[in-house]
Design a protein around this motif. Structure first.
Motif, PDB file in Angstrom:
ATOM      1  N   ALA A 115      58.706 -14.695  66.383  1.00 43.96           N
ATOM      2  CA  ALA A 115      58.467 -13.362  65.820  1.00 43.96           C
ATOM      3  C   ALA A 115      58.461 -12.310  66.924  1.00 43.96           C
ATOM      4  CB  ALA A 115      57.150 -13.339  65.045  1.00 43.96           C
ATOM      5  N   ALA A 116      57.854 -12.627  68.077  1.00 40.39           N
ATOM      6  CA  ALA A 116      57.829 -11.692  69.202  1.00 40.39           C
ATOM      7  C   ALA A 116      59.235 -11.460  69.743  1.00 40.39           C
ATOM      8  CB  ALA A 116      56.906 -12.224  70.292  1.00 40.39           C
ATOM      9  N   GLU A 117      60.036 -12.494  69.835  1.00 41.13           N
ATOM     10  CA  GLU A 117      61.409 -12.358  70.327  1.00 41.13           C
ATOM     11  C   GLU A 117      62.268 -11.539  69.362  1.00 41.13           C
ATOM     12  OE1 GLU A 117      63.039 -13.421  73.327  1.00 41.13           O
ATOM     13  OE2 GLU A 117      60.907 -13.362  73.801  1.00 41.13           O
ATOM     14  N   LEU A 118      62.052 -11.693  68.069  1.00 37.25           N
ATOM     15  CA  LEU A 118      62.783 -10.885  67.089  1.00 37.25           C
ATOM     16  C   LEU A 118      62.504  -9.402  67.294  1.00 37.25           C
ATOM     17  CD1 LEU A 118      62.396 -12.971  63.839  1.00 37.25           C
ATOM     18  CD2 LEU A 118      64.544 -12.223  64.852  1.00 37.25           C
ATOM     19  N   GLU A 119      61.237  -9.097  67.555  1.00 35.16           N
ATOM     20  CA  GLU A 119      60.883  -7.695  67.784  1.00 35.16           C
ATOM     21  C   GLU A 119      61.477  -7.203  69.098  1.00 35.16           C
ATOM     22  OE1 GLU A 119      57.123  -4.683  67.366  1.00 35.16           O
ATOM     23  OE2 GLU A 119      56.798  -6.833  67.197  1.00 35.16           O
ATOM     24  N   ARG A 120      61.422  -8.017  70.124  1.00 35.79           N
ATOM     25  CA  ARG A 120      61.926  -7.600  71.441  1.00 35.79           C
ATOM     26  C   ARG A 120      63.449  -7.461  71.444  1.00 35.79           C
ATOM     27  NH1 ARG A 120      63.926  -9.636  76.097  1.00 35.79           N
ATOM     28  NH2 ARG A 120      63.946 -11.798  75.426  1.00 35.79           N
ATOM     29  N   LEU A 121      64.152  -8.424  70.877  1.00 33.05           N
ATOM     30  CA  LEU A 121      65.612  -8.431  70.941  1.00 33.05           C
ATOM     31  C   LEU A 121      66.303  -7.598  69.863  1.00 33.05           C
ATOM     32  CD1 LEU A 121      66.176 -12.224  71.638  1.00 33.05           C
ATOM     33  CD2 LEU A 121      66.325 -10.342  73.289  1.00 33.05           C
ATOM     34  N   HIS A 122      65.693  -7.577  68.667  1.00 28.63           N
ATOM     35  CA  HIS A 122      66.382  -6.957  67.524  1.00 28.63           C
ATOM     36  C   HIS A 122      65.589  -5.835  66.856  1.00 28.63           C
ATOM     37  CE1 HIS A 122      69.467 -10.054  67.673  1.00 28.63           C
ATOM     38  NE2 HIS A 122      68.487 -10.946  67.824  1.00 28.63           N
ATOM     39  N   ALA A 123      64.430  -5.487  67.388  1.00 29.48           N
ATOM     40  CA  ALA A 123      63.566  -4.450  66.808  1.00 29.48           C
ATOM     41  C   ALA A 123      63.233  -4.758  65.348  1.00 29.48           C
ATOM     42  CB  ALA A 123      64.196  -3.072  66.952  1.00 29.48           C
ATOM     43  N   VAL A 124      63.051  -6.050  65.050  1.00 32.66           N
ATOM     44  CA  VAL A 124      62.682  -6.491  63.707  1.00 32.66           C
ATOM     45  C   VAL A 124      61.279  -7.064  63.783  1.00 32.66           C
ATOM     46  CG1 VAL A 124      63.192  -8.127  61.859  1.00 32.66           C
ATOM     47  CG2 VAL A 124      65.053  -6.999  63.064  1.00 32.66           C
ATOM     48  N   THR A 125      60.364  -6.488  63.001  1.00 32.03           N
ATOM     49  CA  THR A 125      58.982  -6.951  63.009  1.00 32.03           C
ATOM     50  C   THR A 125      58.747  -7.863  61.807  1.00 32.03           C
ATOM     51  OG1 THR A 125      58.294  -4.898  64.047  1.00 32.03           O
ATOM     52  CG2 THR A 125      56.577  -6.229  63.021  1.00 32.03           C
ATOM     53  N   VAL A 126      58.406  -9.111  62.095  1.00 33.93           N
ATOM     54  CA  VAL A 126      58.034 -10.058  61.043  1.00 33.93           C
ATOM     55  C   VAL A 126      56.795 -10.810  61.500  1.00 33.93           C
ATOM     56  CG1 VAL A 126      60.370 -10.391  60.141  1.00 33.93           C
ATOM     57  CG2 VAL A 126      59.530 -11.896  61.913  1.00 33.93           C
ATOM     58  N   ALA A 127      55.981 -11.199  60.558  1.00 32.34           N
ATOM     59  CA  ALA A 127      54.795 -12.007  60.862  1.00 32.34           C
ATOM     60  C   ALA A 127      55.243 -13.446  61.107  1.00 32.34           C
ATOM     61  CB  ALA A 127      53.818 -11.966  59.686  1.00 32.34           C
ATOM     62  N   PRO A 128      54.491 -14.199  61.902  1.00 28.76           N
ATOM     63  CA  PRO A 128      54.836 -15.607  62.096  1.00 28.76           C
ATOM     64  C   PRO A 128      54.947 -16.385  60.779  1.00 28.76           C
ATOM     65  CG  PRO A 128      53.240 -14.946  63.740  1.00 28.76           C
ATOM     66  CD  PRO A 128      53.387 -13.799  62.783  1.00 28.76           C
ATOM     67  N   ALA A 129      54.106 -16.049  59.823  1.00 32.41           N
ATOM     68  CA  ALA A 129      54.177 -16.723  58.524  1.00 32.41           C
ATOM     69  C   ALA A 129      55.501 -16.419  57.814  1.00 32.41           C
ATOM     70  CB  ALA A 129      53.013 -16.305  57.627  1.00 32.41           C
ATOM     71  N   THR A 130      55.997 -15.191  57.970  1.00 29.71           N
ATOM     72  CA  THR A 130      57.281 -14.825  57.397  1.00 29.71           C
ATOM     73  C   THR A 130      58.391 -15.605  58.081  1.00 29.71           C
ATOM     74  OG1 THR A 130      56.479 -12.622  56.865  1.00 29.71           O
ATOM     75  CG2 THR A 130      58.862 -12.916  56.911  1.00 29.71           C
ATOM     76  N   ALA A 131      58.293 -15.711  59.406  1.00 24.39           N
ATOM     77  CA  ALA A 131      59.283 -16.495  60.137  1.00 24.39           C
ATOM     78  C   ALA A 131      59.269 -17.937  59.658  1.00 24.39           C
ATOM     79  CB  ALA A 131      59.008 -16.421  61.639  1.00 24.39           C
ATOM     80  N   SER A 132      58.087 -18.467  59.385  1.00 31.01           N
ATOM     81  CA  SER A 132      57.959 -19.831  58.892  1.00 31.01           C
ATOM     82  C   SER A 132      58.669 -20.005  57.555  1.00 31.01           C
ATOM     83  CB  SER A 132      56.483 -20.181  58.744  1.00 31.01           C
ATOM     84  OG  SER A 132      56.332 -21.417  58.097  1.00 31.01           O
ATOM     85  N   SER A 133      58.476 -19.052  56.635  1.00 32.57           N
ATOM     86  CA  SER A 133      59.108 -19.175  55.330  1.00 32.57           C
ATOM     87  C   SER A 133      60.621 -19.030  55.425  1.00 32.57           C
ATOM     88  CB  SER A 133      58.529 -18.164  54.343  1.00 32.57           C
ATOM     89  OG  SER A 133      58.859 -16.845  54.748  1.00 32.57           O
ATOM     90  N   CYS A 134      61.113 -18.230  56.377  1.00 34.99           N
ATOM     91  CA  CYS A 134      62.555 -18.077  56.571  1.00 34.99           C
ATOM     92  C   CYS A 134      63.167 -19.358  57.137  1.00 34.99           C
ATOM     93  CB  CYS A 134      62.865 -16.917  57.514  1.00 34.99           C
ATOM     94  SG  CYS A 134      62.443 -15.308  56.835  1.00 34.99           S
ATOM     95  N   VAL A 135      62.466 -20.002  58.045  1.00 39.69           N
ATOM     96  CA  VAL A 135      62.973 -21.227  58.662  1.00 39.69           C
ATOM     97  C   VAL A 135      62.914 -22.390  57.669  1.00 39.69           C
ATOM     98  CG1 VAL A 135      62.534 -22.925  60.487  1.00 39.69           C
ATOM     99  CG2 VAL A 135      62.424 -20.492  60.995  1.00 39.69           C
ATOM    100  N   ALA A 136      61.869 -22.420  56.844  1.00 40.50           N
ATOM    101  CA  ALA A 136      61.679 -23.531  55.903  1.00 40.50           C
ATOM    102  C   ALA A 136      62.644 -23.463  54.731  1.00 40.50           C
ATOM    103  CB  ALA A 136      60.241 -23.538  55.383  1.00 40.50           C
ATOM    104  N   ALA A 137      63.121 -22.282  54.389  1.00 42.67           N
ATOM    105  CA  ALA A 137      63.974 -22.117  53.206  1.00 42.67           C
ATOM    106  C   ALA A 137      65.345 -22.699  53.358  1.00 42.67           C
ATOM    107  CB  ALA A 137      64.105 -20.643  52.860  1.00 42.67           C
TER     108      ALA A 137
END
Length: 137
Positions: A115-137
Motif C-alpha cells: 500500500a505504501a509503494e502504491l502511494e509512493r510510485l503511483h499516487a494511489v492511496t489504498v488501505a492494506p485491507a483493500t490491497a488484501s482484497s484486491c490480491v485475493a480476488a
C-alpha cells in the motif's frame, strides 16, 4: 412445488425464478412459500403481527418485512431475496485492483508495504485491507 436444497446459497431466489417459480429452500429457512402465505392470510384476517410471528418462531420485524414485500410484489414477494447489496458505491475500481495485483506480482511485498509503494510510485492511496482484497480476488 417446493424443492428442498440444503445448499441453496445466496442466489436461490434467482435460480427459482429461472426454473419457473420453484423455490430452493435453504436448510435453516423458517418457512416455505406456502407457510409464508398462510401467515399473510392470518395477518389479513386481523390477527396482530407480533402474535403470528411469535407462533411462527420468527421476529415481528421479519414478518412485517415479508408481509410488506408480499403486499408490494404479490406471489414474487413470497420468494427468498438475496441480502447482497445491489451496488457497491465504494468498491475499488478495476484499474486500481489491477495495479495492486501487478505491483504485488512484481515486488512481492506484504500488504502494508505494498500500500505504501502504491502511494509512493503511483499516487494511489489504498488501505492494506483493500490491497488484501484486491490480491485475493
Amino acid at each position: 412445488m417446493i424443492l428442498l436444497d440444503t445448499n441453496g446459497g445466496p442466489h436461490a431466489a434467482a435460480r427459482a425464478a429461472a426454473r419457473g417459480g420453484v423455490m430452493t429452500v435453504h436448510a435453516n429457512a423458517p418457512l416455505t412459500t406456502e407457510g409464508r402465505l398462510r401467515l399473510w392470510l392470518r395477518v389479513d384476517a386481523g390477527r396482530p403481527i407480533a402474535h403470528i410471528a411469535a407462533e411462527a418462531g420468527i421476529s415481528r420485524r421479519c414478518l412485517a418485512k415479508w408481509y410488506a414485500r408480499w403486499r408490494t410484489h404479490g406471489e414474487d414477494g413470497l420468494l427468498d431475496h438475496s441480502s447482497r447489496p445491489s451496488a457497491g458505491p465504494t468498491r475499488t475500481s478495476e484499474g486500481i485492483a489491477d495495479l495492486v495485483e501487478a505491483l504485488r506480482r512484481q515486488i512481492k511485498y506484504g500488504l502494508a508495504r505494498l500500500a505504501a509503494e502504491l502511494e509512493r510510485l503511483h499516487a494511489v492511496t489504498v488501505a492494506p485491507a483493500t490491497a488484501s482484497s484486491c490480491v485475493a480476488a
